[in-house]
Design a protein around this motif. Structure first.
Motif, short mmCIF file in Angstrom:
data_model
loop_
_atom_site.label_atom_id
_atom_site.label_comp_id
_atom_site.label_asym_id
_atom_site.label_seq_id
_atom_site.Cartn_x
_atom_site.Cartn_y
_atom_site.Cartn_z
N LYS A 26 0.83 -1.21 0.00
CA LYS A 26 0.00 0.00 0.00
C LYS A 26 0.87 1.26 0.00
CE LYS A 26 -3.93 -2.15 2.22
NZ LYS A 26 -4.71 -2.31 3.43
N HIS A 27 1.93 1.22 0.78
CA HIS A 27 2.87 2.35 0.86
C HIS A 27 3.47 2.64 -0.51
CE1 HIS A 27 6.99 3.90 1.36
NE2 HIS A 27 6.42 4.68 2.25
N GLN A 28 3.97 1.61 -1.17
CA GLN A 28 4.60 1.80 -2.47
C GLN A 28 3.58 2.30 -3.51
OE1 GLN A 28 7.59 1.87 -1.20
NE2 GLN A 28 8.58 0.70 -2.82
N GLN A 29 2.37 1.76 -3.48
CA GLN A 29 1.34 2.19 -4.42
C GLN A 29 0.98 3.65 -4.21
OE1 GLN A 29 -2.07 -0.37 -4.20
NE2 GLN A 29 -0.95 -2.19 -4.86
N MET A 30 0.82 4.04 -2.97
CA MET A 30 0.43 5.42 -2.69
C MET A 30 1.50 6.40 -3.15
SD MET A 30 -1.09 7.01 0.73
CE MET A 30 -1.09 8.73 1.07
N TRP A 31 2.75 6.12 -2.80
CA TRP A 31 3.82 7.03 -3.21
C TRP A 31 4.03 6.99 -4.72
CZ3 TRP A 31 5.31 11.07 -0.78
CH2 TRP A 31 5.24 11.13 0.61
N GLY A 32 3.75 5.85 -5.35
CA GLY A 32 3.81 5.78 -6.81
C GLY A 32 2.79 6.70 -7.45
#
Length: 131
Positions: free
Chosen positions: A52-58
């Motif tokens: 979720k972290h990586q998707q949001m920052w992406g």
């Protein structure tokens, strides 16, 4: 007589939140996930939070790289791109090395949330003529 679709639109528009408030809500939810992962020994919880972290920052990086983000000053867009890059790089390190702490990611998300909340309060005050 008001058309039912117009009535529905009016009801929704009265309760709609601003973009900044929506961003803050996303960061609140992300913080909950990151803190849960920090406190858990379950690899699935850790992996889900990092995903979720990586998707949001992406998404944040993509939004600030594109020219459609021109409403945001270039300086701010560059800052968000740098933050996204740093957060994603550390997130990748966490995926590879489970001994690393979630605290840097939590700190970044908390700082962004505080900035969004502060800006939201300032905008709200200005709209009521307080400032």
């Amino acid at each position: 007589m008001i058309h039912p679709a117009m009535r529905a639109y009016q009801a929704v528009s009265e309760t709609a939140i601003s973009g900044r408030d929506a961003d803050a809500a996303c960061f609140r939810l992300l913080l909950i996930e990151l803190e849960k992962a920090r406190d858990s020994t379950d690899p699935a919880v850790r992996s889900a939070a990092l995903d979720k972290h990586q998707q949001m920052w992406g998404l944040i990086m993509k939004a600030n790289i594109s020219e459609t983000g021109a409403a945001t000053p270039l300086e701010d867009r560059e800052l968000f791109i740098r933050l996204a890059d740093q957060a994603q790089r550390y997130g990748i390190k966490l995926l590879v090395d489970p001994s690393l702490s979630f605290d840097p990611l939590i700190d970044i998300a908390q700082n962004v949330l505080e900035g969004l909340e502060t800006a939201s309060v300032t905008e709200s005050d200005m709209s009521y003529g307080i400032l």
